[in-house]
Design a protein around this motif. Structure first.
Motif, PDB file in Angstrom:
ATOM      1  N   ILE A  87     -34.481 -83.491 -21.234  1.00 32.60           N
ATOM      2  CA  ILE A  87     -34.185 -82.423 -20.277  1.00 32.60           C
ATOM      3  C   ILE A  87     -34.241 -81.046 -20.931  1.00 32.60           C
ATOM      4  N   PHE A  88     -34.147 -80.984 -22.246  1.00 31.59           N
ATOM      5  CA  PHE A  88     -34.277 -79.692 -22.915  1.00 31.59           C
ATOM      6  C   PHE A  88     -35.632 -79.033 -22.633  1.00 31.59           C
ATOM      7  N   ILE A  89     -36.616 -79.815 -22.208  1.00 33.11           N
ATOM      8  CA  ILE A  89     -37.919 -79.235 -21.869  1.00 33.11           C
ATOM      9  C   ILE A  89     -37.788 -78.194 -20.761  1.00 33.11           C
ATOM     10  N   HIS A  90     -36.799 -78.390 -19.902  1.00 36.69           N
ATOM     11  CA  HIS A  90     -36.549 -77.434 -18.814  1.00 36.69           C
ATOM     12  C   HIS A  90     -36.106 -76.090 -19.378  1.00 36.69           C
ATOM     13  N   GLU A  91     -35.275 -76.134 -20.418  1.00 31.68           N
ATOM     14  CA  GLU A  91     -34.865 -74.888 -21.061  1.00 31.68           C
ATOM     15  C   GLU A  91     -36.027 -74.239 -21.806  1.00 31.68           C
ATOM     16  N   GLY A 112     -41.101 -84.403 -28.054  1.00 33.90           N
ATOM     17  CA  GLY A 112     -42.234 -84.200 -27.158  1.00 33.90           C
ATOM     18  C   GLY A 112     -43.459 -85.002 -27.541  1.00 33.90           C
ATOM     19  N   VAL A 113     -43.851 -84.964 -28.812  1.00 33.56           N
ATOM     20  CA  VAL A 113     -45.029 -85.710 -29.259  1.00 33.56           C
ATOM     21  C   VAL A 113     -44.783 -87.219 -29.238  1.00 33.56           C
ATOM     22  N   PRO A 114     -43.682 -87.738 -29.813  1.00 33.04           N
ATOM     23  CA  PRO A 114     -43.461 -89.189 -29.766  1.00 33.04           C
ATOM     24  C   PRO A 114     -43.396 -89.758 -28.352  1.00 33.04           C
ATOM     25  N   PHE A 115     -42.904 -88.967 -27.394  1.00 33.63           N
ATOM     26  CA  PHE A 115     -42.798 -89.445 -26.017  1.00 33.63           C
ATOM     27  C   PHE A 115     -43.968 -88.986 -25.148  1.00 33.63           C
ATOM     28  N   LEU A 116     -45.007 -88.429 -25.785  1.00 35.90           N
ATOM     29  CA  LEU A 116     -46.210 -87.972 -25.070  1.00 35.90           C
ATOM     30  C   LEU A 116     -45.851 -86.991 -23.957  1.00 35.90           C
ATOM     31  N   LEU A 117     -44.907 -86.111 -24.250  1.00 35.35           N
ATOM     32  CA  LEU A 117     -44.421 -85.153 -23.262  1.00 35.35           C
ATOM     33  C   LEU A 117     -44.242 -83.795 -23.934  1.00 35.35           C
ATOM     34  N   HIS A 118     -45.297 -83.267 -24.528  1.00 39.20           N
ATOM     35  CA  HIS A 118     -45.135 -81.968 -25.179  1.00 39.20           C
ATOM     36  C   HIS A 118     -44.816 -80.898 -24.143  1.00 39.20           C
ATOM     37  N   SER A 119     -44.223 -79.818 -24.600  1.00 40.26           N
ATOM     38  CA  SER A 119     -43.598 -78.851 -23.691  1.00 40.26           C
ATOM     39  C   SER A 119     -44.574 -78.175 -22.736  1.00 40.26           C
ATOM     40  N   LEU A 120     -45.854 -78.035 -23.110  1.00 45.39           N
ATOM     41  CA  LEU A 120     -46.790 -77.359 -22.210  1.00 45.39           C
ATOM     42  C   LEU A 120     -47.099 -78.189 -20.972  1.00 45.39           C
ATOM     43  N   LEU A 121     -46.847 -79.488 -21.019  1.00 47.20           N
ATOM     44  CA  LEU A 121     -47.060 -80.328 -19.843  1.00 47.20           C
ATOM     45  C   LEU A 121     -46.090 -79.983 -18.718  1.00 47.20           C
ATOM     46  N   TYR A 122     -45.022 -79.259 -19.057  1.00 46.57           N
ATOM     47  CA  TYR A 122     -44.033 -78.898 -18.040  1.00 46.57           C
ATOM     48  C   TYR A 122     -44.092 -77.411 -17.697  1.00 46.57           C
ATOM     49  N   LEU A 300     -28.150 -78.888 -15.203  1.00 39.45           N
ATOM     50  CA  LEU A 300     -28.958 -79.195 -14.024  1.00 39.45           C
ATOM     51  C   LEU A 300     -28.143 -79.414 -12.762  1.00 39.45           C
ATOM     52  N   ARG A 301     -26.841 -79.614 -12.892  1.00 39.92           N
ATOM     53  CA  ARG A 301     -26.076 -79.785 -11.651  1.00 39.92           C
ATOM     54  C   ARG A 301     -25.850 -78.456 -10.932  1.00 39.92           C
ATOM     55  N   TYR A 302     -26.133 -77.353 -11.616  1.00 39.47           N
ATOM     56  CA  TYR A 302     -26.022 -76.022 -10.995  1.00 39.47           C
ATOM     57  C   TYR A 302     -27.417 -75.550 -10.584  1.00 39.47           C
ATOM     58  N   HIS A 303     -28.066 -76.305  -9.717  1.00 41.19           N
ATOM     59  CA  HIS A 303     -29.473 -76.021  -9.447  1.00 41.19           C
ATOM     60  C   HIS A 303     -29.666 -74.769  -8.594  1.00 41.19           C
ATOM     61  N   ALA A 304     -28.761 -74.504  -7.664  1.00 37.90           N
ATOM     62  CA  ALA A 304     -28.859 -73.265  -6.893  1.00 37.90           C
ATOM     63  C   ALA A 304     -28.697 -72.059  -7.811  1.00 37.90           C
ATOM     64  N   LEU A 305     -27.783 -72.157  -8.757  1.00 35.30           N
ATOM     65  CA  LEU A 305     -27.580 -71.089  -9.731  1.00 35.30           C
ATOM     66  C   LEU A 305     -28.844 -70.873 -10.558  1.00 35.30           C
ATOM     67  N   HIS A 306     -29.488 -71.964 -10.936  1.00 33.34           N
ATOM     68  CA  HIS A 306     -30.726 -71.845 -11.717  1.00 33.34           C
ATOM     69  C   HIS A 306     -31.812 -71.130 -10.922  1.00 33.34           C
ATOM     70  N   HIS A 307     -31.883 -71.370  -9.614  1.00 34.80           N
ATOM     71  CA  HIS A 307     -32.890 -70.683  -8.814  1.00 34.80           C
ATOM     72  C   HIS A 307     -32.509 -69.226  -8.549  1.00 34.80           C
ATOM     73  N   LEU A 308     -31.233 -68.931  -8.602  1.00 32.21           N
ATOM     74  CA  LEU A 308     -30.805 -67.531  -8.528  1.00 32.21           C
ATOM     75  C   LEU A 308     -31.197 -66.787  -9.792  1.00 32.21           C
ATOM     76  N   PHE A 309     -30.914 -67.420 -10.945  1.00 31.21           N
ATOM     77  CA  PHE A 309     -31.119 -66.781 -12.241  1.00 31.21           C
ATOM     78  C   PHE A 309     -31.799 -67.755 -13.197  1.00 31.21           C
ATOM     79  N   PRO A 310     -33.127 -67.882 -13.123  1.00 34.09           N
ATOM     80  CA  PRO A 310     -33.836 -68.853 -13.963  1.00 34.09           C
ATOM     81  C   PRO A 310     -33.666 -68.638 -15.461  1.00 34.09           C
ATOM     82  N   LEU A 311     -33.340 -67.414 -15.892  1.00 39.72           N
ATOM     83  CA  LEU A 311     -33.233 -67.130 -17.313  1.00 39.72           C
ATOM     84  C   LEU A 311     -31.821 -67.315 -17.860  1.00 39.72           C
TER      85      LEU A 311
END
Length: 377
Positions: A87-91, A112-122, A300-311
């Motif tokens: 989930i850190f990929i979201h940050e 990211g590399v071991p799980f084939l999920l490098h950060s640019l995929l997100y 991630l449980r504060y998803h409305a807050l994240h959409h208010l202030f993504p940074l």
């Protein structure tokens, strides 16, 4: 690279969109202005401790007697820890300031590399925060599941087991082909390079995309897969271990995809939404149970807050939420998506799906055929 308007989408003007009688974005930001500074040391401590737990218990899971209590416990602990690490990929998508570059590198190399999920995929996640794309087929993290029959939710969940297989196919087959035949490279980035819940999403590659970094991370993932396959055929890794690792990967993906069902109301049928509607569609899980804390890590449980202030960094979200809940009026859009638990949010989604099924409506057509849909881009 510092965050910029180009990276995070154009700022919505402080007019009708963000300033209404029931809600003022300017006032909300004033309440939390001091909470936007990230704490890199906390990111590092959280990540290193969690990844150590994840891999440590994964090793116990692989070595413990089959179906023993020790193996089951290790599987659960490892799955939850690796889910949190992932989930850190979201940050990472929202934190590209110079102080976090080292963290980006470490996360990609250790997870990211071991799980084939490098950060640019997100990085396609940025479309989810673009006001004109949110809730439409033009972004990859929204499906009208609460406005469609329940079978669409079942199809959504049915994708989970094939995600690791598609990732392996991408890196083993499509990545080498994209370098051997360069004209196919852009097609790969647009069609096969986004970790999203919308399988019909097609990514738009901006001129600012770091194509060199893309190539390096793709090649690292390919090299990792080639080494693992070599070890399998040399007999150093047995097929039983491959199956167990696959099962562990599926568990982490499943946790995220179920958690995602509580991120939004998923009621929009494809048209553009106002800023206030986007906030009302984003949900907050307020429960303090252990299950809530485990299933909604990294803020991630504060998803409305994240959409208010993504940074806003994840470690500030709890305090920011408390301030907003105390200061905002009861009719504020921010308070309309509060749920006490994951189960309460899922019940709401399934209730909408049942109503849609009885009414015979299915807005998924706009997602399956986005080029012919009537939604506004």
């Amino acid at each position: 690279m510092a965050p910029s308007a180009a990276l995070h989408g154009p700022k919505s003007p402080a007019t009708d969109e963000r300033e209404t009688p029931a809600f003022s974005h300017r006032e909300a930001k004033r309440l939390v202005q001091d909470l936007f500074t990230p704490k890199p040391a906390l990111y590092w401590a959280d990540f290193l401790m969690t990844v150590s737990i994840g891999y440590g218990f994964a090793a116990i899971y692989l070595m413990a007697p089959a179906f023993s209590v020790m193996q089951i416990v290790a599987f659960l602990v490892s799955g939850l820890a690796l889910f949190r690490v992932g989930i850190f990929i979201h940050e990472l998508v929202h934190r590209e300031e110079p102080s976090m570059i080292g963290f980006h590198i470490a996360w990609n190399l250790l997870f990211g590399v071991p799980f084939l999920l490098h950060s640019l995929l997100y990085r396609s996640h940025l479309d989810h925060h673009y006001p004109r794309k949110f809730g439409t087929p033009a972004e990859g993290e929204y499906l009208p599941l609460a406005s469609a029959p329940i079978r669409e939710t079942v199809l959504y969940l049915a994708q989970i087991p094939v995600v690791p297989l598609l990732a392996a196919f991408r890196f083993l087959v499509l990545v080498p082909l994209s370098f051997l035949y360069p004209p196919s490279r852009r097609w790969l980035l647009e069609q096969w390079s986004s970790y999203t819940i919308n399988p019909y999403y097609r990514r738009v590659i901006p001129s600012t995309e770091p194509l060199g970094l893309w190539a390096a991370l793709d090649l690292l993932c390919l090299l990792w897969l080639v080494v693992v396959i070599g070890l399998i055929f040399k007999g150093f890794i047995v097929w039983t271990t491959v199956g167990m690792v696959y099962g562990l990967s599926i568990s982490t993906i499943a946790l995220n995809w179920v958690r995602t069902l509580a991120a939004h109301r998923f009621l929009n049928t494809g048209g553009n939404m106002t800023y206030v509607e986007q906030i009302e569609d984003s949900q907050t899980i307020e429960g303090r149970s252990l299950l809530t804390l485990l299933l909604f890590p990294i803020g991630l449980r504060y998803h409305a807050l994240h959409h208010l202030f993504p940074l806003m960094p994840y470690h500030s979200m709890g305090e920011a939420h408390r301030r907003l809940m105390s200061a905002l009026t009861e009719d504020s859009p921010y308070k309309k998506g509060i749920f006490p638990s994951l189960w309460a949010a899922l019940r709401e989604l399934l209730r909408g799906a049942r109503v849609a099924g009885k009414a015979g409506q299915n807005p998924m057509q706009a997602w399956r055929h986005p080029r012919t849909a009537t939604y506004a881009r």
